[in-house]
Structures are given as C-alpha cells and as structure tokens.
Design a protein around this motif. Structure first.
Motif, PDB file in Angstrom:
ATOM      1  N   ALA A   1       0.480  -0.809   0.077  1.00  8.70           N
ATOM      2  CA  ALA A   1       0.030   0.028   0.341  1.00  8.70           C
ATOM      3  C   ALA A   1       0.906   1.200  -0.563  1.00  8.70           C
TER       4      ALA A   1
ATOM      5  N   VAL B   1      -2.564   4.727   1.187  1.00 13.03           N
ATOM      6  CA  VAL B   1      -2.745   5.479   2.640  1.00 13.03           C
ATOM      7  C   VAL B   1      -1.748   6.187   3.073  1.00 13.03           C
TER       8      VAL B   1
ATOM      9  N   PHE C   1      -5.278   1.433   9.224  1.00 14.16           N
ATOM     10  CA  PHE C   1      -5.876   0.574   8.047  1.00 14.16           C
ATOM     11  C   PHE C   1      -5.001  -0.645   8.519  1.00 14.16           C
TER      12      PHE C   1
ATOM     13  N   THR D   1      -5.317  -1.750  -3.229  1.00 17.22           N
ATOM     14  CA  THR D   1      -5.751  -1.229  -3.217  1.00 17.22           C
ATOM     15  C   THR D   1      -7.595  -1.187  -2.983  1.00 17.22           C
TER      16      THR D   1
ATOM     17  N   VAL E   1      -8.130  -0.809   0.576  1.00 19.47           N
ATOM     18  CA  VAL E   1      -8.329   0.448   1.265  1.00 19.47           C
ATOM     19  C   VAL E   1      -9.516   0.598   0.683  1.00 19.47           C
TER      20      VAL E   1
ATOM     21  N   TRP F   1     -11.422  -0.719   3.571  1.00 24.11           N
ATOM     22  CA  TRP F   1     -11.194  -0.135   5.364  1.00 24.11           C
ATOM     23  C   TRP F   1     -12.441   1.137   5.254  1.00 24.11           C
ATOM     24  N   ARG F   2     -11.831   1.841   3.923  1.00 26.91           N
ATOM     25  CA  ARG F   2     -12.816   3.041   3.715  1.00 26.91           C
ATOM     26  C   ARG F   2     -14.105   3.458   4.176  1.00 26.91           C
TER      27      ARG F   2
END
Length: 263
Positions: free
Chosen positions: A173, A209, A217, A250, A253, A256-257
C-alpha cells in the motif's frame, strides 16, 4: 572483515553469535560493498542512513566510505564495545552514531528523518521491525533489507497466494517491492539453513494510505487476516463475502474506507 577475521574478533573478546538474537554475520566484503552502493543510489552527500543490527560492521564499514551520516542501532552490548573500538575515528569525526538498545524501541525516537533504513534483519524480528518502519510519521526515501527469503517473498506476494497476508498488503500500500538478489547461507557466519534475499522498498509516488492513516488501516487489515478461512463479512462490518487473501491492496483500502465511514 573476512571469515577468519570474524572468528578471531569474536574469540578474542569471548563473544559468539547469539541464536536468540538471530545473529548471522555477513562476511562477503564484495557483497557488502555492492549492497551499500545499491542502497545509496541517488542520495546526496550528507544523507542520513540508519542501519539496524550492524553486528561486526560489514555494511557499516562500506557505508562509512561514503559522505554520509550513519546511525547504527545495536542491541548486543558486546558488539557495541567492538564497534566503538573498530570505528572510533568515525565516531570522533561525528559521521557515525552508534546507539545501544532495541531497534523496536529506538526507531520511533530517532530524532531525524532517515534517507535510508537498512540492515541484515534477524528472522525473529523482521516483521515487527518492518511494521515499525511503516509507522514512521515521515517516509524514508527507501528501505533496503537483507532478510530470510521466506519473509521477502511475503512482501512481494500477489493476492491469492499462500504467502499473501497482512504484511503484503501493508507494505504494498505504500511501497514498490523489488526482490533484488538471493543469497546462499555461505556468505554468513554462522551460515543459516535457509536462503536470504536483498529486498528494496521504494515509496510509491502516490501511496494508497497516508502516514497518519497507517495505524487505522493496519488494524482493519490485520483483523481481516486474523482467520484466513473465514469470509470478511464474518470478521468485519462489511457485506464482502470474499476472503482476505483475495483482495488487492487497492481493494483493501476501499474496504477500509467503507468500514471507517460506517463506524
């Protein structure tokens, strides 16, 4: 130092490689020279280099032939005494700063932003040390490590592979991973039973990130990989029915968001 010189230096001081510290000393001088030159490519004079676990100083000696400031973190007190004797002139000139203690404790308190963090990482502490490097508030220009081949393969593993895990996601990441060179056990004393590999981690121009987001994260990624056979929907507040190892960095991420957005 040659293999003969390493043995003599250890014997004269009543020292021995400590298995509990994962000590396997590099004795191939040409390899040490190549590694330090590769690690320093593109750096300006006066660059700050942090070496983790200098041991008897194979990489240290090669680094100190360049115009830089070297900070070395060494846990073994006996080796610290040896290094202070061996490099007393460089210490006196102020280009070499040897700090005694555990690198896991000292990395967050460096007081400087290193251009390179490098070292011959013991197997037992490779993952925790990498995680500490990822937690640094300001990203070094690169990370350049000699480590057990198995750990290096985990860093570069693609999604779906058996070695793809939370460490793979967290590293990829933020960094481009290059498996630079595989090394046999014969270049170390004592020789380990496994192959080692030189790994170069270069920060992505656009990391997935930001440094201040990495802890949050990491917590979600590690939870997702905590039980590999379970679907993510059983481990995290998400409708994603896939397993952790099937998501790209990707996609992790993005997940996670979504998790953060829904509390």
């Amino acid at each position: 130092m040659t293999l003969t010189e390493i043995r003599a230096a250890l014997d004269s001081r009543g020292l021995r490689p400590l298995k509990q510290l994962g000590q396997n000393f590099l004795h191939d001088q040409n390899l040490a020279k190549w590694m330090t030159e590769r690690a320093m490519e593109g750096l300006k004079p006066g660059a700050i280099v942090v070496e983790i676990g200098p041991g008897l100083g194979a990489l240290t000696e090669s680094f100190l032939k360049h115009d830089l400031h070297l900070i070395a973190l060494e846990k073994d007190r006996g080796l610290c005494v040896f290094l202070r004797e061996r490099f007393q002139a460089e210490i006196a000139r102020g280009c070499f700063d040897l700090r005694e203690g555990d690198a896991l404790d000292m990395l967050p308190k460096l007081g400087v932003v290193p251009d390179v963090i490098c070292g011959n990482l013991p197997y037992y502490i490779s993952t925790p040390l990498l995680m500490e490097c990822l937690r640094l508030p300001e990203t070094p220009a690169q990370l350049f490590f000699l480590m057990q081949k198995e750990v290096g393969q985990r860093l570069a593993s693609p999604p779906g592979g058996k070695t793809y895990g939370s460490l793979s996601v967290l590293v990829q990441a933020g960094y481009e991973v290059a498996m630079v060179k595989t090394l046999p056990g014969s270049v170390f004393y004592p020789p380990p039973e496994v192959e080692s590999i030189v790994v170069q981690l270069t920060p992505l121009a656009r990391p997935l990130v930001q440094p201040e987001e990495r802890e949050r994260f990491a917590a979600v990624v590690q939870r997702g990989f905590s039980q590999r056979r379970k679907k993510l929907s059983n481990l995290l507040p998400t409708q994603d029915a896939r397993r952790a190892e099937h998501l790209t960095p990707t996609e992790w991420v993005e997940l996670w968001r979504l998790v953060e957005a829904h509390g």
